[in-house]
Design a protein around this motif. Structure first.
Motif, PDB file in Angstrom:
ATOM      1  N   GLU A  75      36.937 -33.065  91.479  1.00 55.36           N
ATOM      2  CA  GLU A  75      37.372 -34.646  91.082  1.00 55.36           C
ATOM      3  C   GLU A  75      38.987 -34.865  91.079  1.00 55.36           C
ATOM      4  O   GLU A  75      39.355 -35.816  91.438  1.00 55.36           O
ATOM      5  N   ARG A 111      43.459 -37.901  96.344  1.00 54.68           N
ATOM      6  CA  ARG A 111      43.319 -38.361  97.774  1.00 54.68           C
ATOM      7  C   ARG A 111      43.248 -37.248  98.626  1.00 54.68           C
ATOM      8  O   ARG A 111      43.829 -37.294  99.896  1.00 54.68           O
ATOM      9  N   THR A 161      39.957 -35.208  94.638  1.00 50.70           N
ATOM     10  CA  THR A 161      39.595 -36.426  95.100  1.00 50.70           C
ATOM     11  C   THR A 161      40.506 -37.585  94.594  1.00 50.70           C
ATOM     12  O   THR A 161      40.907 -38.343  95.521  1.00 50.70           O
ATOM     13  N   PRO A 195      41.027 -34.234 100.839  1.00 49.32           N
ATOM     14  CA  PRO A 195      39.687 -34.239 101.360  1.00 49.32           C
ATOM     15  C   PRO A 195      38.963 -33.143 100.779  1.00 49.32           C
ATOM     16  O   PRO A 195      39.470 -32.096 101.001  1.00 49.32           O
TER      17      PRO A 195
END
Length: 64
Positions: A27, A33, A30, A35
């Motif tokens: 998390e 940003r 993510t 991948p």
């Protein structure tokens, strides 16, 4: 910043690396940003390795 996604395969019943720790890590990546391809498996630490092979091989092949 990573140019390629990171594959994380994790067993939900893993007691060596608890699932909440890995899920929080994914998390955070993510949210930053980055991948990430996250797959969870209904198995333990060792079982995740074996169960992830059908997902890992195509993932790695897609990077080339």
């Amino acid at each position: 910043m990573r140019h390629r996604p990171l594959f994380i395969g994790h067993g939900l019943t893993d007691i060596d690396v608890p699932a909440p720790t890995t899920l929080a890590f994914a998390e955070a990546l993510t949210a930053g940003r980055q991948p990430v391809a996250l797959k969870v498996y209904d198995t333990d630490h060792s079982g995740a390795f074996a169960e992830s092979l059908p997902d890992v091989l195509p993932f790695v092949n897609s990077l080339f």
